[in-house]
Structure formats: structure tokens, C-alpha cells
Enzyme design. Structure first.
Site, PDB file in Angstrom:
ATOM      1  N   GLY A   1       0.816  -1.235   0.066  1.00 20.19           N
ATOM      2  CA  GLY A   1      -0.004  -0.039   0.115  1.00 20.19           C
ATOM      3  C   GLY A   1       0.993   1.261   0.042  1.00 20.19           C
ATOM      4  O   GLY A   1       1.838   1.188  -0.484  1.00 20.19           O
ATOM      5  N   ARG A   2       0.361   2.117   0.887  1.00 21.34           N
ATOM      6  CA  ARG A   2       1.056   3.701   0.758  1.00 21.34           C
ATOM      7  C   ARG A   2       2.459   3.313   1.356  1.00 21.34           C
ATOM      8  O   ARG A   2       3.529   3.694   0.690  1.00 21.34           O
ATOM      9  CB  ARG A   2       0.341   4.696   1.467  1.00 21.34           C
ATOM     10  N   ILE A   3       2.607   2.869   2.585  1.00 22.99           N
ATOM     11  CA  ILE A   3       4.072   2.673   3.320  1.00 22.99           C
ATOM     12  C   ILE A   3       4.650   1.615   2.560  1.00 22.99           C
ATOM     13  O   ILE A   3       5.834   1.785   2.388  1.00 22.99           O
ATOM     14  CB  ILE A   3       3.832   2.509   4.642  1.00 22.99           C
TER      15      ILE A   3
ATOM     16  N   THR B   1       6.751  -2.820  11.084  1.00 23.66           N
ATOM     17  CA  THR B   1       6.683  -1.545  11.132  1.00 23.66           C
ATOM     18  C   THR B   1       4.843  -1.511  11.143  1.00 23.66           C
ATOM     19  O   THR B   1       4.430  -0.210  11.079  1.00 23.66           O
ATOM     20  CB  THR B   1       6.820  -0.252  10.478  1.00 23.66           C
TER      21      THR B   1
ATOM     22  N   ARG C   1       1.530  -3.354  12.621  1.00 26.91           N
ATOM     23  CA  ARG C   1       1.000  -3.579  14.074  1.00 26.91           C
ATOM     24  C   ARG C   1       1.405  -4.598  14.820  1.00 26.91           C
ATOM     25  O   ARG C   1       1.555  -5.836  14.046  1.00 26.91           O
ATOM     26  CB  ARG C   1      -0.513  -3.694  13.806  1.00 26.91           C
TER      27      ARG C   1
ATOM     28  N   GLU D   1       1.536  -3.410  23.616  1.00 23.64           N
ATOM     29  CA  GLU D   1       2.315  -2.050  23.705  1.00 23.64           C
ATOM     30  C   GLU D   1       1.744  -1.350  24.770  1.00 23.64           C
ATOM     31  O   GLU D   1       0.724  -1.406  25.175  1.00 23.64           O
ATOM     32  CB  GLU D   1       1.972  -1.566  22.330  1.00 23.64           C
TER      33      GLU D   1
ATOM     34  N   HIS E   1       7.274   2.134  18.745  1.00 20.19           N
ATOM     35  CA  HIS E   1       6.402   2.792  17.942  1.00 20.19           C
ATOM     36  C   HIS E   1       6.561   3.993  17.461  1.00 20.19           C
ATOM     37  O   HIS E   1       5.793   5.142  17.795  1.00 20.19           O
ATOM     38  CB  HIS E   1       4.945   2.647  18.616  1.00 20.19           C
TER      39      HIS E   1
HETATM   40  P1  NAP Z   1      -2.579   1.246   3.129  1.00 24.86           P
HETATM   41  O1  NAP Z   1      -2.026   2.120   1.945  1.00 24.86           O
HETATM   42  O2  NAP Z   1      -4.021   0.953   3.367  1.00 24.86           O
HETATM   43  O3  NAP Z   1      -1.735  -0.154   2.928  1.00 24.86           O
HETATM   44  C1  NAP Z   1      -2.269  -1.384   3.257  1.00 24.86           C
HETATM   45  C2  NAP Z   1      -1.999  -2.283   2.254  1.00 24.86           C
HETATM   46  O4  NAP Z   1      -2.188  -3.631   2.951  1.00 24.86           O
HETATM   47  C3  NAP Z   1      -3.168  -2.171   1.307  1.00 24.86           C
HETATM   48  O5  NAP Z   1      -2.979  -1.776   0.180  1.00 24.86           O
HETATM   49  C4  NAP Z   1      -4.206  -3.288   1.550  1.00 24.86           C
HETATM   50  O6  NAP Z   1      -4.630  -3.813   0.309  1.00 24.86           O
HETATM   51  C5  NAP Z   1      -3.040  -4.616   1.750  1.00 24.86           C
HETATM   52  N1  NAP Z   1      -3.460  -5.625   2.553  1.00 24.86           N
HETATM   53  C6  NAP Z   1      -4.594  -5.674   3.504  1.00 24.86           C
HETATM   54  N2  NAP Z   1      -4.787  -6.936   3.769  1.00 24.86           N
HETATM   55  C7  NAP Z   1      -3.769  -7.670   3.203  1.00 24.86           C
HETATM   56  C8  NAP Z   1      -3.341  -9.096   3.633  1.00 24.86           C
HETATM   57  N3  NAP Z   1      -4.096  -9.833   4.148  1.00 24.86           N
HETATM   58  N4  NAP Z   1      -2.227  -9.395   2.657  1.00 24.86           N
HETATM   59  C9  NAP Z   1      -1.584  -8.449   1.903  1.00 24.86           C
HETATM   60  N5  NAP Z   1      -1.924  -7.119   1.794  1.00 24.86           N
HETATM   61  C10 NAP Z   1      -3.064  -6.799   2.496  1.00 24.86           C
HETATM   62  O7  NAP Z   1      -2.073   1.739   4.558  1.00 24.86           O
HETATM   63  P2  NAP Z   1      -0.615   2.309   4.788  1.00 24.86           P
HETATM   64  O8  NAP Z   1      -0.830   3.817   4.981  1.00 24.86           O
HETATM   65  O9  NAP Z   1       0.505   1.801   3.968  1.00 24.86           O
HETATM   66  O10 NAP Z   1      -0.572   2.082   6.393  1.00 24.86           O
HETATM   67  C11 NAP Z   1      -0.484   0.608   6.706  1.00 24.86           C
HETATM   68  C12 NAP Z   1      -0.111   0.192   8.169  1.00 24.86           C
HETATM   69  O11 NAP Z   1       0.966   0.442   8.751  1.00 24.86           O
HETATM   70  C13 NAP Z   1      -1.382   0.979   9.021  1.00 24.86           C
HETATM   71  O12 NAP Z   1      -2.608   0.626   8.776  1.00 24.86           O
HETATM   72  C14 NAP Z   1      -0.804   0.953  10.279  1.00 24.86           C
HETATM   73  O13 NAP Z   1      -1.394   0.004  11.171  1.00 24.86           O
HETATM   74  C15 NAP Z   1       0.615   1.044  10.000  1.00 24.86           C
HETATM   75  N6  NAP Z   1       1.556   1.906  10.431  1.00 24.86           N
HETATM   76  C16 NAP Z   1       2.545   2.050  11.507  1.00 24.86           C
HETATM   77  C17 NAP Z   1       2.930   3.185  11.702  1.00 24.86           C
HETATM   78  C18 NAP Z   1       4.194   3.064  12.796  1.00 24.86           C
HETATM   79  O14 NAP Z   1       4.326   4.036  13.582  1.00 24.86           O
HETATM   80  N7  NAP Z   1       4.931   1.991  13.124  1.00 24.86           N
HETATM   81  C19 NAP Z   1       2.995   4.554  11.109  1.00 24.86           C
HETATM   82  C20 NAP Z   1       2.099   4.195  10.099  1.00 24.86           C
HETATM   83  C21 NAP Z   1       1.543   3.231   9.663  1.00 24.86           C
HETATM   84  P3  NAP Z   1      -6.408  -3.280  -0.194  1.00 24.86           P
HETATM   85  O15 NAP Z   1      -5.943  -1.770  -0.257  1.00 24.86           O
HETATM   86  O16 NAP Z   1      -6.523  -4.024  -1.341  1.00 24.86           O
HETATM   87  O17 NAP Z   1      -7.213  -3.543   1.100  1.00 24.86           O
END
Ligand code: NAP
Length: 336
Positions: A159-161, A244, A246, A275, A296
Site C-alpha cells: 500500500g502507501r507505506i 512497522t 501492528r 504495547e 512505535h
Molecule cells: P494502506 O495504504 O492501506 O496499505 C496497506 C495495504 O495492505 C493495502 O494496500 C491493503 O490492500 C493491503 N492488505 C490488506 N490486507 C492484506 C493481506 N491480508 N495481505 C496483503 N496485503 C494486504 O495503509 P498504509 O498507509 O500503508 O499503512 C499501513 C499500516 O501501517 C497502517 O494500517 C498502520 O497499522 C501501520 N502504520 C504504522 C506506523 C508506525 O508508527 N509503526 C505508522 C503508520 C502506519 P487493499 O488496499 O486491497 O485492502
């Protein structure tokens, strides 16, 4: 409902976000460095009869919190993840929920790479040895790590990250594999423009082939415990796991066993389950040689946290005006 909306902020936030809130609201802040215990959060929301709640990943915003104030109509979390908020309860009560997608992707990807590099080249361990006065000589066989360049990187969730993280592999001439809900051709095209030929594959194939594994999925029913004993046993015993996303995406007991039994070389975690990780937690018996943990801090840069605070305030204020927040978690989760 108050003429000037009352907003509760569950932690001190960067000044720019506070100023934005204070332009339109009466703002009350939990001043402690740690999260308000759940009962205290319910109590404060009820006693202040708040219209808006500015929260973050460390706050569990469940039905009891949402019901604590009859005037609550807007929640905004200073995070992209919203697994800590009961979206069903918010949607049923017409409470808006904002979050912060995009603004933190690059910063979180940076931290993921910091963990990956530190694990590969044993940076934490090496620093500790120097601080402990153990740097006695240059040694041909001391602190040997793993090469990052030319290695194989696996990203779970492009996804984005995940895409921002994978893009950085271009500088290291790595092979990039990924799993996703389905093939992500837009992300593949973006990566191709950086010279990366990202290969979509199954999780099993990815686990069997990677040197470095990066988890970038949201916490959902389907992703909870996604990496358990079976998955960890599939990985090479020299592989490094970077999380990074959850903590709950990885089965903590299985990870503990993986480190104990050398199924993998190292786990580098910015997120854990639970956490915060208590100092007595069994995971922490693993030395820095096998385990690196940061508390985190994925999005914790000065610039990004300031932007996140303003974005969260903007989302919250929109909800208070009965408008859809510019970044609505309810819309992004398919409720609207
Ligand atoms: P995002 O753009 O929604 O990316 C997540 C991707 O994972 C989506 O493209 C999604 O696909 C895909 N996905 C969902 N279920 C899956 C599975 N079972 N197998 C493989 N891929 C799957 O979200 P993001 O902005 O990148 O953020 C991702 C996560 O990072 C957040 O939800 C948060 O929990 C975590 N995060 C952590 C920190 C930190 O401080 N460590 C900071 C920011 C975020 P679909 O679009 O098709 O559903």
C-alpha cells in the site's frame, strides 16, 4: 452541544495542531506523558461532555468512550491506522472519524529501513559493545552482518507505506517480492519507474525466498496473526523480520520461539503485542543480536508529527461542523 465545541486531546501534541484547534474550540488536554487509562478517558470525556475527541494509537476508543458524552460527534486519530477505534459504534451513532493517511508514509518507510539496516549490520549490538568498553581491536571476524545490497526483500502489503518502503530498495539493487490482496499494478508501475521489477507472489513463496521481510498491512481480522509459527518456520534461518505495521500481525509467542530456536536471524520491531512492551516481557530476554525494538516511532519525525497534528485537527473540526472529514476513516473502511 456547546456553542464553542469542547475538544479533549489525549496527549500533548505539536503546537501547530493545538493552535488550529484553539482557533475554534475549548481545548482540554491530558497532560501526562503516558496514555490516560481507559477508565480515566471515559471519565474525562463524560465529565467534560466533549463534542470532539483528538486521540492516537495508544487510546482504545471503544463503545464506552464513544457513549461517554452525548455530545460527541467527531473523533480524529493522529495515525493512519484506526484499529483502536470501534468504527461500528461510531458509524451507528453518526460520529465522524478522521485519520492521517499518506502524510506519514515516507517517514514510516524511513524508520523501517533504519530497522532493517540496523539489524543487517548489527548496529545496536556494535554500539552497545563500544559503550561497554569492549572495542579493543579491529577484528576480521567481529560483528559480521548480512549484506543488504543484492539481497531479496519481501513486502507484505504493497500500500502507501509498503510502496514507499519498496521504492527505497532501488538504491540497494535488491530483488523485490510482494504480497497484496491482489496484484497492485499501480504500485508495480511506480516501482518500475525506479528500476524495480516488483514480483507479486503468494505469502508462502515470499517467505521461502526473502532475506528481509517487511510487514506493511493494516491490522484487520484477516491480518491478525498473519505471521505465526508456520510462516516463521518457512523463512530462511538467516532472514530478518521487520515489523512497522501492528504488533498483532505477528504471533508474539511464535516469534519468541523463532528467536529462541533460530528459525530466523533477527526481528526488528517498531510495533509489538502488547504495547508498551513491559520490561519483564519474555521477548526482551533476547539480546540485541536477535531482537531490536523501538517504541512505535514510525512516524516520529518533527516535520511529520507536526503535519499529522494539523491534519488531525482539520479532520476533527470538519466533523464538528457535521462535514465529512477530509480524511475519513469511515469512508476509507467502506462505511460510507
Ligand atoms: P494502506 O495504504 O492501506 O496499505 C496497506 C495495504 O495492505 C493495502 O494496500 C491493503 O490492500 C493491503 N492488505 C490488506 N490486507 C492484506 C493481506 N491480508 N495481505 C496483503 N496485503 C494486504 O495503509 P498504509 O498507509 O500503508 O499503512 C499501513 C499500516 O501501517 C497502517 O494500517 C498502520 O497499522 C501501520 N502504520 C504504522 C506506523 C508506525 O508508527 N509503526 C505508522 C503508520 C502506519 P487493499 O488496499 O486491497 O485492502
Amino acid at each position: 452541544m456547546h456553542d464553542t465545541p469542547r475538544v479533549y486531546v489525549t496527549r500533548q501534541i505539536p503546537q501547530a495542531g493545538m493552535e488550529r484547534l484553539e482557533e475554534e474550540c475549548d481545548v482540554f488536554v491530558w497532560d501526562e506523558p503516558t496514555a490516560p487509562p481507559r477508565d480515566r478517558l471515559v471519565e474525562r470525556v463524560a465529565d467534560l461532555r466533549v463534542d470532539g475527541l483528538f486521540c492516537n494509537v495508544a487510546d482504545t476508543v471503544d463503545e464506552a468512550v464513544i457513549d461517554a458524552s452525548p455530545d460527541l460527534r467527531s473523533i480524529a486519530t493522529m495515525s493512519v491506522g484506526y484499529d483502536h477505534i470501534d468504527l461500528d459504534a461510531a458509524a451507528e451513532r453518526d460520529v465522524a472519524v478522521g485519520h492521517t493517511p499518506g502524510v506519514l508514509s515516507e517517514t514510516t518507510a524511513d524508520l523501517g529501513w533504519a530497522l532493517l539496516m540496523a539489524a543487517a549490520r548489527r548496529v545496536v549490538e556494535a554500539d552497545q559493545q563500544v559503550h561497554d568498553g569492549e572495542w579493543t581491536a579491529w577484528g576480521p571476524t567481529i560483528l559480521l552482518g548480512r549484506d543488504v545490497h543484492d539481497a531479496t526483500l519481501g513486502v507484505v502489503g504493497l500500500g502507501r507505506i509498503g510502496t514507499a518502503f519498496a521504492r527505497r530498495a532501488a538504491g540497494f539493487d535488491m530483488d523485490v517480492l510482494y504480497t497484496h490482496t491482489s496484484r497492485n499494478e499501480a504500485a508495480e508501475a511506480e516501482l518500475a519507474s525506479y528500476g524495480i521489477d516488483a514480483e507479486h507472489c503468494t505469502l508462502t513463496e515470499l517467505l521461502e525466498r526473502v532475506d528481509f521481510l517487511s510487514l506493511q498491512v493494516p491490522l484487520l481480522e484477516e491480518t491478525e496473526g498473519l505471521i505465526g509459527e508456520e510462516e516463521l518456520r518457512l523463512m530462511d534461518d538467516e532472514a530478518v523480520l521487520v515489523n512497522t505495521a501492528r504488533g498483532e500481525v505477528v504471533d508474539t509467542d511464535a516469534l519468541d520461539a523463532a528467536l529462541e530456536n533460530d528459525w530466523i536471524r533477527h526481528a526488528a520491531l517498531d510495533v509489538t503485542d502488547p504495547e508498551p512492551l513491559p520490561p519483564t516481557h519474555s521477548l526482551l530476554r533476547h539480546a540485541p543480536e536477535k531482537l531490536t525494538v523501538t517504541p512505535h516511532i514510525g512516524s516520529a519525525s518533527i516535520e511529520t508529527r507536526s503535519e499529522m497534528a494539523v491534519m488531525t485537527a482539520t479532520n476533527l473540526l470538519a466533523g464538528l461542523r457535521d462535514e465529512r472529514p477530509p480524511h475519513s476513516a469511515l469512508a476509507d473502511a467502506g462505511y460510507e
